[in-house]
Design a protein around this motif. Sequence first.
Motif, short mmCIF file in Angstrom:
data_model
loop_
_atom_site.label_atom_id
_atom_site.label_comp_id
_atom_site.label_asym_id
_atom_site.label_seq_id
_atom_site.Cartn_x
_atom_site.Cartn_y
_atom_site.Cartn_z
N SER A 140 -2.19 -12.14 15.98
CA SER A 140 -2.04 -10.93 16.79
C SER A 140 -0.94 -10.01 16.26
N LEU A 141 -0.42 -10.29 15.07
CA LEU A 141 0.68 -9.48 14.55
C LEU A 141 0.29 -8.00 14.48
N ARG A 142 1.30 -7.14 14.68
CA ARG A 142 1.06 -5.70 14.76
C ARG A 142 1.82 -4.89 13.71
N THR A 143 2.62 -5.52 12.88
CA THR A 143 3.27 -4.80 11.79
C THR A 143 2.19 -4.22 10.89
N ARG A 144 2.28 -2.91 10.60
CA ARG A 144 1.24 -2.21 9.86
C ARG A 144 1.69 -1.90 8.44
N ALA A 145 0.74 -1.93 7.52
CA ALA A 145 0.97 -1.52 6.13
C ALA A 145 -0.17 -0.59 5.73
N ARG A 146 0.16 0.65 5.44
CA ARG A 146 -0.87 1.61 5.04
C ARG A 146 -0.70 1.97 3.57
N ARG A 147 -1.81 2.06 2.88
CA ARG A 147 -1.77 2.31 1.44
C ARG A 147 -1.59 3.79 1.16
N GLU A 148 -0.76 4.08 0.16
CA GLU A 148 -0.59 5.44 -0.33
C GLU A 148 -0.74 5.44 -1.84
N GLY A 149 -1.58 6.34 -2.35
CA GLY A 149 -1.75 6.47 -3.79
C GLY A 149 -2.73 5.47 -4.35
N GLU A 150 -3.00 5.62 -5.65
CA GLU A 150 -3.94 4.76 -6.35
C GLU A 150 -3.33 4.33 -7.68
N GLY A 151 -3.94 3.34 -8.28
CA GLY A 151 -3.52 2.90 -9.60
C GLY A 151 -2.15 2.27 -9.61
N ALA A 152 -1.45 2.45 -10.74
CA ALA A 152 -0.16 1.80 -10.93
C ALA A 152 0.90 2.31 -9.97
N ASP A 153 0.71 3.52 -9.43
CA ASP A 153 1.72 4.11 -8.53
C ASP A 153 1.45 3.80 -7.06
N ALA A 154 0.41 3.06 -6.75
CA ALA A 154 0.06 2.80 -5.36
C ALA A 154 1.14 1.97 -4.67
N VAL A 155 1.39 2.28 -3.41
CA VAL A 155 2.35 1.52 -2.59
C VAL A 155 1.74 1.29 -1.22
N ASP A 172 16.95 -12.60 -0.40
CA ASP A 172 16.75 -11.58 -1.42
C ASP A 172 15.32 -11.06 -1.38
N MET A 173 14.38 -11.96 -0.99
CA MET A 173 12.95 -11.61 -0.96
C MET A 173 12.35 -12.11 0.34
N GLY A 174 11.24 -11.48 0.75
CA GLY A 174 10.54 -11.89 1.95
C GLY A 174 9.07 -12.10 1.69
N TYR A 175 8.50 -13.14 2.32
CA TYR A 175 7.06 -13.43 2.28
C TYR A 175 6.49 -12.83 3.55
N LEU A 176 5.86 -11.68 3.42
CA LEU A 176 5.50 -10.83 4.55
C LEU A 176 4.00 -10.82 4.82
N LEU A 177 3.65 -10.90 6.10
CA LEU A 177 2.28 -10.63 6.54
C LEU A 177 2.28 -9.33 7.32
N ALA A 178 1.33 -8.45 6.99
CA ALA A 178 1.20 -7.17 7.70
C ALA A 178 -0.27 -6.82 7.83
N ARG A 179 -0.59 -6.06 8.87
CA ARG A 179 -1.97 -5.67 9.13
C ARG A 179 -2.31 -4.43 8.32
N THR A 180 -3.34 -4.55 7.47
CA THR A 180 -3.76 -3.44 6.62
C THR A 180 -5.08 -2.83 7.07
N ASP A 181 -5.79 -3.49 7.99
CA ASP A 181 -7.01 -2.92 8.55
C ASP A 181 -7.01 -3.17 10.05
N PRO A 182 -6.51 -2.22 10.84
CA PRO A 182 -6.40 -2.44 12.29
C PRO A 182 -7.74 -2.53 13.00
N ARG A 183 -8.83 -2.15 12.33
CA ARG A 183 -10.15 -2.19 12.97
C ARG A 183 -10.85 -3.54 12.76
N ALA A 184 -10.32 -4.35 11.87
CA ALA A 184 -10.95 -5.64 11.57
C ALA A 184 -10.62 -6.66 12.65
N PRO A 185 -11.44 -7.72 12.82
CA PRO A 185 -11.07 -8.82 13.73
C PRO A 185 -9.68 -9.35 13.37
#
Length: 399
Positions: A140-155, A172-185
């Motif tokens: 049920s996590l709600r942290t969102r990640a939206r894609r910007e850009g394409e190719g090598a510069d995509a973030v 120093d680093m984090g193993y992160l889960l984020a929702r990238t498709d809010p419409r998916a199950p």
Amino acid sequence: MRQDPTPELAAFRRKVRAFVAEHAPGVKTHAGVRAPEPALLPAIRAWTAKLYEAGYLGIDWPAEYGGRPDAHPLEPSVVAEEIARARTWAPVGAAALVSAALVDFGTDTQRARFLPRIRACDDVWCQLFSEPEAGSDLASLRTRARREGEGADAVFVVDGQKVWTTNGRHADMGYLLARTDPRAPKHRGITAFALDMRSPGIDVRPLREITGSADFNEVFLDGVRIPAANVIGRVNDGWRVAMSSLARERSAVAARGVELFAVLDDLLRLAQEVPVDGRPALDDTATRQAVGELAARVQVNAALIALAQSRMLHGTEQPADAPLGKIFFSELNYDLADFGLRLQGTDGLLTEGDPATVAQGWWQDAHLYSRAYTIAGGANEVLRTQVAERGLGMPREPR
């Protein structure tokens, strides 16, 4: 099920025990999985790097990154047990989890970038999974990640909040889960990322707990930009990545049996030292019966761990194995700490740090912390539902 070690595994245990005795950075003063004070972190980093260099961590990694594919599959468990037996620090952070994800799902570039730094303990990792309303129900996590850009510069631009993040302030680093498709199950549309914790937009806030320490942290993410090259596995396939890495990290389970035998030993010493009606508490029949029951349960806990290991070796694991083991361990751990506190009578009300406490207040801290084990890794109430539905095949609860 056989619990007899092979001669090779017994010899390996002797080597690990000697190594731990020579190199370990001292005894932990608190119970449970805790974050070290900042002053201790350099010594623990050096200790972790030595364990990797000696071949005692990362055993199941690819050979080109220091793993030993021909090693006995229980060697990681032996290492975890011997660290627990010495009551010293296990490696802090989520490196074991993320390395499993990288080995199974990472690109060659990611492995070459991150795994050597994990081996040298140049990077401490934290696990950015749980959220304020998505702990036991992680999907049920709600942290969102939206894609910007394409190719090598995509973030991916990330906004959200994580909580119960052990070692977040050290990481120093984090193993992160984020929702990238809010419409998916809810079990889909989640992506796994490797996140640089020094990125702009990250705010780590320590949480002061009932124990008085700050092992957990809240992590706020506000417009944090993660290179698309840091996606672990495929976009929207993060649930599979996360579940696979959690399933592979079995060695920590093995340490639970050793931990409880150590606590039982402490409990026996306490019962011999604390007076009841002018005699050692252990001379009291009711006390002996209670200690005997706890000792029997500690043996059962060890048998459950051995059974799970045996099934793992033979590929016969069952859905209820891990939940049942965690439930049994966490509730027994609480009962041991609770009895140790009650044995002290009114002195059990003293707080850690009071000069009159037994064992510098270890039992007070252990009792307060013990509830965390009944929640961490899935609340026991939720795990009982998993046992019923997945282990026993009972009907699912109405949704």
